[in-house]
Write a protein that holds these residues in place. Structure first.
Motif, PDB file in Angstrom:
ATOM      1  N   VAL A 196      -6.420   7.783   5.261  1.00  0.00           N
ATOM      2  CA  VAL A 196      -5.286   7.625   6.163  1.00  0.00           C
ATOM      3  C   VAL A 196      -5.185   8.865   7.046  1.00  0.00           C
ATOM      4  O   VAL A 196      -5.160   9.986   6.536  1.00  0.00           O
ATOM      5  CB  VAL A 196      -3.990   7.442   5.347  1.00  0.00           C
ATOM      6  CG1 VAL A 196      -2.798   7.270   6.267  1.00  0.00           C
ATOM      7  CG2 VAL A 196      -4.104   6.242   4.422  1.00  0.00           C
ATOM      8  N   LEU A 197      -5.138   8.644   8.345  1.00  0.00           N
ATOM      9  CA  LEU A 197      -4.990   9.779   9.267  1.00  0.00           C
ATOM     10  C   LEU A 197      -3.527  10.019   9.584  1.00  0.00           C
ATOM     11  O   LEU A 197      -3.059  11.150   9.657  1.00  0.00           O
ATOM     12  CB  LEU A 197      -5.757   9.506  10.562  1.00  0.00           C
ATOM     13  CG  LEU A 197      -7.283   9.401  10.419  1.00  0.00           C
ATOM     14  CD1 LEU A 197      -7.906   8.970  11.727  1.00  0.00           C
ATOM     15  CD2 LEU A 197      -7.870  10.725   9.949  1.00  0.00           C
ATOM     16  N   HIS A 198      -2.800   8.918   9.775  1.00  0.00           N
ATOM     17  CA  HIS A 198      -1.394   9.044  10.135  1.00  0.00           C
ATOM     18  C   HIS A 198      -0.674   7.782   9.691  1.00  0.00           C
ATOM     19  O   HIS A 198      -1.203   6.682   9.744  1.00  0.00           O
ATOM     20  CB  HIS A 198      -1.258   9.226  11.654  1.00  0.00           C
ATOM     21  CG  HIS A 198       0.159   9.116  12.113  1.00  0.00           C
ATOM     22  ND1 HIS A 198       1.073  10.126  11.918  1.00  0.00           N
ATOM     23  CD2 HIS A 198       0.820   8.123  12.746  1.00  0.00           C
ATOM     24  CE1 HIS A 198       2.248   9.743  12.410  1.00  0.00           C
ATOM     25  NE2 HIS A 198       2.118   8.528  12.917  1.00  0.00           N
ATOM     26  N   PHE A 199       0.564   8.002   9.224  1.00  0.00           N
ATOM     27  CA  PHE A 199       1.348   6.826   8.825  1.00  0.00           C
ATOM     28  C   PHE A 199       2.783   7.035   9.247  1.00  0.00           C
ATOM     29  O   PHE A 199       3.369   8.097   9.008  1.00  0.00           O
ATOM     30  CB  PHE A 199       1.267   6.614   7.315  1.00  0.00           C
ATOM     31  CG  PHE A 199       2.108   5.474   6.844  1.00  0.00           C
ATOM     32  CD1 PHE A 199       1.974   4.196   7.424  1.00  0.00           C
ATOM     33  CD2 PHE A 199       3.029   5.649   5.828  1.00  0.00           C
ATOM     34  CE1 PHE A 199       2.744   3.150   6.976  1.00  0.00           C
ATOM     35  CE2 PHE A 199       3.805   4.591   5.389  1.00  0.00           C
ATOM     36  CZ  PHE A 199       3.667   3.342   5.958  1.00  0.00           C
ATOM     37  N   SER A 200       3.327   6.068   9.969  1.00  0.00           N
ATOM     38  CA  SER A 200       4.744   6.069  10.326  1.00  0.00           C
ATOM     39  C   SER A 200       5.175   4.609  10.327  1.00  0.00           C
ATOM     40  O   SER A 200       4.322   3.720  10.274  1.00  0.00           O
ATOM     41  CB  SER A 200       4.925   6.701  11.715  1.00  0.00           C
ATOM     42  OG  SER A 200       4.411   5.821  12.696  1.00  0.00           O
ATOM     43  N   PRO A 201       6.500   4.330  10.387  1.00  0.00           N
ATOM     44  CA  PRO A 201       6.927   2.920  10.367  1.00  0.00           C
ATOM     45  C   PRO A 201       6.340   2.104  11.513  1.00  0.00           C
ATOM     46  O   PRO A 201       6.265   0.889  11.437  1.00  0.00           O
ATOM     47  CB  PRO A 201       8.443   3.010  10.476  1.00  0.00           C
ATOM     48  CG  PRO A 201       8.789   4.357   9.981  1.00  0.00           C
ATOM     49  CD  PRO A 201       7.641   5.246  10.337  1.00  0.00           C
ATOM     50  N   LEU A 211       6.362  -0.875   8.892  1.00  0.00           N
ATOM     51  CA  LEU A 211       5.121  -1.032   8.152  1.00  0.00           C
ATOM     52  C   LEU A 211       5.260  -0.415   6.764  1.00  0.00           C
ATOM     53  O   LEU A 211       5.903   0.619   6.590  1.00  0.00           O
ATOM     54  CB  LEU A 211       3.969  -0.372   8.894  1.00  0.00           C
ATOM     55  CG  LEU A 211       3.597  -1.005  10.237  1.00  0.00           C
ATOM     56  CD1 LEU A 211       2.434  -0.265  10.864  1.00  0.00           C
ATOM     57  CD2 LEU A 211       3.259  -2.484  10.063  1.00  0.00           C
ATOM     58  N   THR A 212       4.644  -1.095   5.818  1.00  0.00           N
ATOM     59  CA  THR A 212       4.657  -0.614   4.437  1.00  0.00           C
ATOM     60  C   THR A 212       3.245  -0.734   3.895  1.00  0.00           C
ATOM     61  O   THR A 212       2.606  -1.770   4.080  1.00  0.00           O
ATOM     62  CB  THR A 212       5.595  -1.475   3.567  1.00  0.00           C
ATOM     63  OG1 THR A 212       6.883  -1.449   4.156  1.00  0.00           O
ATOM     64  CG2 THR A 212       5.676  -0.975   2.154  1.00  0.00           C
ATOM     65  N   ILE A 213       2.761   0.341   3.271  1.00  0.00           N
ATOM     66  CA  ILE A 213       1.463   0.234   2.597  1.00  0.00           C
ATOM     67  C   ILE A 213       1.755  -0.291   1.196  1.00  0.00           C
ATOM     68  O   ILE A 213       2.286   0.424   0.341  1.00  0.00           O
ATOM     69  CB  ILE A 213       0.752   1.587   2.528  1.00  0.00           C
ATOM     70  CG1 ILE A 213       0.548   2.137   3.951  1.00  0.00           C
ATOM     71  CG2 ILE A 213      -0.591   1.437   1.831  1.00  0.00           C
ATOM     72  CD1 ILE A 213      -0.018   3.531   3.992  1.00  0.00           C
ATOM     73  N   ARG A 214       1.475  -1.560   1.024  1.00  0.00           N
ATOM     74  CA  ARG A 214       1.790  -2.187  -0.269  1.00  0.00           C
ATOM     75  C   ARG A 214       0.882  -1.628  -1.354  1.00  0.00           C
ATOM     76  O   ARG A 214       1.286  -1.415  -2.480  1.00  0.00           O
ATOM     77  CB  ARG A 214       1.615  -3.707  -0.096  1.00  0.00           C
ATOM     78  CG  ARG A 214       2.242  -4.601  -1.115  1.00  0.00           C
ATOM     79  CD  ARG A 214       3.670  -4.341  -1.461  1.00  0.00           C
ATOM     80  NE  ARG A 214       4.639  -4.734  -0.448  1.00  0.00           N
ATOM     81  CZ  ARG A 214       5.872  -4.216  -0.374  1.00  0.00           C
ATOM     82  NH1 ARG A 214       6.250  -3.268  -1.216  1.00  0.00           N
ATOM     83  NH2 ARG A 214       6.709  -4.622   0.536  1.00  0.00           N
ATOM     84  N   ASN A 215      -0.361  -1.430  -0.986  1.00  0.00           N
ATOM     85  CA  ASN A 215      -1.336  -0.975  -1.966  1.00  0.00           C
ATOM     86  C   ASN A 215      -2.434  -0.226  -1.230  1.00  0.00           C
ATOM     87  O   ASN A 215      -2.852  -0.620  -0.152  1.00  0.00           O
ATOM     88  CB  ASN A 215      -1.941  -2.193  -2.678  1.00  0.00           C
ATOM     89  CG  ASN A 215      -2.362  -1.833  -4.091  1.00  0.00           C
ATOM     90  OD1 ASN A 215      -2.679  -0.679  -4.371  1.00  0.00           O
ATOM     91  ND2 ASN A 215      -2.362  -2.828  -4.958  1.00  0.00           N
ATOM     92  N   ILE A 216      -2.896   0.845  -1.822  1.00  0.00           N
ATOM     93  CA  ILE A 216      -4.002   1.560  -1.173  1.00  0.00           C
ATOM     94  C   ILE A 216      -4.978   2.030  -2.232  1.00  0.00           C
ATOM     95  O   ILE A 216      -4.598   2.557  -3.278  1.00  0.00           O
ATOM     96  CB  ILE A 216      -3.490   2.729  -0.303  1.00  0.00           C
ATOM     97  CG1 ILE A 216      -4.668   3.405   0.419  1.00  0.00           C
ATOM     98  CG2 ILE A 216      -2.709   3.748  -1.106  1.00  0.00           C
ATOM     99  CD1 ILE A 216      -4.242   4.189   1.636  1.00  0.00           C
TER     100      ILE A 216
END
Lengths: 92, 395
Positions: A45-50, A69-74
């Motif tokens: 992951v480089l960047h995560f925001s809603p 946005l939601t990362i349910r599983n990674i």
């Protein structure tokens, strides 16, 4: 990946009629409607925001845009994103 | 994907990243740890879930990202157990319930007896109790059912087979009763003697020694079949048995009237019905009939009932039937025949089973006061033996 190896793999995929993603470690994106998205073969992951999620790829990166946005599983290979997805952008 | 129950069993926490570089943290944490449900809260802070083991491994990553966390929620089995260990009474109650359930299921709750007709069930229950089979007995204190069945069979002489079956908390005892021969009453040594004066026509001794023969004349009280067998010192008293038949004479005086009265219904009848309340009757129908000169009343009582319960209500019906008496004149011959027929019936009834009238002789006959008077001698072949016990003489 060295050039020779890549050429060999390309050739194998063509001869044996295999899907490219299996042989060449290419990202495989599966989207269900606009609510669920699975990306296989990412490199972190480089960047995560809603509003956006940027994932590193073997070559370049992949950006998912949307709302809430939601990362349910990674996992090491796979990401499952949920939310209102409005766009998927591939950057080379 | 791992099942939700797996995460639940391991325990997980919901963490909020209060400060620090979320992207830097995510980039490292995602490759090393297992995170899920990553999203942003309303206040713009990163919220995610992480397993309990990974939570502690997260610390160096947090330091590198200069991040601080706050735990929002703890879920899973390890936390529940910790909570439970704080509520000791509740935990004890839970354990106690399971233990009690187990304890109660090891008790015998019900003993049933099947297949008994002559042996009272209570007797079997008592025998079972002696062997340790009774309600609220511990199952583990019981012996093997086949052994129990064997011991029970020894305790019950009237049973030919006993089976013991244990199903859960119920014990069923099945008993097969042995069939016994009919018991005969005890008999003491006796003679058979003549009931009346007679001429013997047939004598069959099953037991004992016959003292008379066919065509012998016997007087009342003569021994027909003796219960003392043997000679001299070697005598023995037995229960004599046998059939002795003889010709017996009966003299009858028959009085037969020349007029007979017979009763007959004319067919006229009145019905009256009553309603019964308690022990009082209220007439409902059948009013206003002229009473008959001569009548007979038949009554029928019906009580209302619900199941086995008799109500204090009922219906009572009276039927009054008109009766006429008819007088009929008989000739002397008819009266004589009727009288003789009546006499024969009475005689046969009095003479016992198997009696046969061999001959009859009219001795005297005359008519007076509207009656025929007859003297008849009947010759009847009948059983003439009666029992007389042998009383041992005291020396």
């Amino acid at each position: 990946m060295p050039r020779v190896v890549r050429k060999l793999r390309n050739w194998t995929a063509r001869i044996l009629d295999l899907p490219q993603d299996v042989v060449l470690d290419l990202p495989r994106v599966t989207m269900i409607g606009g609510i669920q998205l699975t990306v296989e073969n990412h490199r972190g992951v480089l960047h995560f925001s809603p509003e956006s999620l940027r994932l590193a790829m073997e070559k370049g990166e992949l950006e998912v845009t949307g709302q809430d946005l939601t990362i349910r599983n990674i996992g090491a290979e796979e990401v499952l994103v949920e939310g209102t997805i409005t766009g998927v952008l591939l950057k080379r | 994907m791992k099942g939700n129950w797996f995460q639940y069993a391991r325990g997980f926490v919901t963490v909020k990243l209060v400060s620090g570089d979320a992207d830097a943290f995510l980039a490292e944490a995602v490759s090393k740890l297992e995170l899920w449900d990553i999203s942003y809260a309303r206040d713009g802070k990163l919220v995610f879930r992480v397993s309990l083991a990974d939570f502690f491994r997260m610390r160096p990553i947090l330091r590198r990202a200069r991040a601080r966390t706050r735990i929002m929620e703890r879920s899973g089995l390890p936390f529940q157990m910790a909570r439970l260990s704080r509520r000791k009474t509740f935990a004890a109650g839970m354990l106690g319930f399971v233990f009690m359930l187990f304890l109660l299921s090891t008790l015998v709750w019900d003993v049933q007896v099947e297949g008994t007709e002559r042996i009272p069930a209570e007797q079997i229950r008592q025998a079972a109790r002696a062997e340790g089979i009774y309600p609220f007995q511990w199952s583990f204190r019981l012996q093997d059912p086949s052994q129990l069945a064997e011991k029970l069979a020894l305790r019950l002489p009237g049973a030919s087979w006993v089976g013991v079956v244990k199903t859960g908390t119920r014990i069923t005892i099945t008993v097969v009763e042995s069939t016994k021969p009919e018991e005969k009453p005890l008999e003491s040594p006796r003679d058979l003697i003549a009931k009346t004066d007679a001429v013997v026509t047939r004598i069959v001794a099953e037991n004992g020694r016959p003292k008379v023969q066919r065509n012998d004349r016997v007087r009342k009280g003569d021994v027909l079949i003796s219960g003392i067998v043997g000679e001299g010192d070697r005598t023995k008293m037995v229960v004599s048995k046998g059939e002795v038949r003889g010709l017996v004479w009966h003299e009858y005086r028959i009085v037969s009237p020349l007029t007979t009265k017979t009763k007959g219904f004319t067919g006229e009848a009145h019905n009256r019905s009553y309603l019964l309340i308690g022990n009082r009757a209220l007439q409902i129908s059948g009013y206003g009939h002229e009473p008959f000169a001569q009548s007979e009343v038949l009554s029928d009582l019906k009580r209302f009932r619900i199941g086995n319960w008799t109500l204090p209500l009922g219906k009572y019906i009276e039927e009054e039937k008109e009766v006429v008496f008819e007088e009929r004149k008989l000739t002397e011959a008819e009266a004589k025949a009727a009288g003789l027929a009546q006499a024969r019936k009475e005689l046969l009834a009095a003479s016992g089973k198997g009696a046969v009238i061999k001959a009859e002789k009219l001795l005297h006959e005359h008519t007076e006061n509207g009656k025929v008077i007859l003297n008849v001698l009947f010759e009847v072949e009948q059983s003439i033996a009666v029992e007389r016990p042998i009383v041992q003489s005291v020396p």
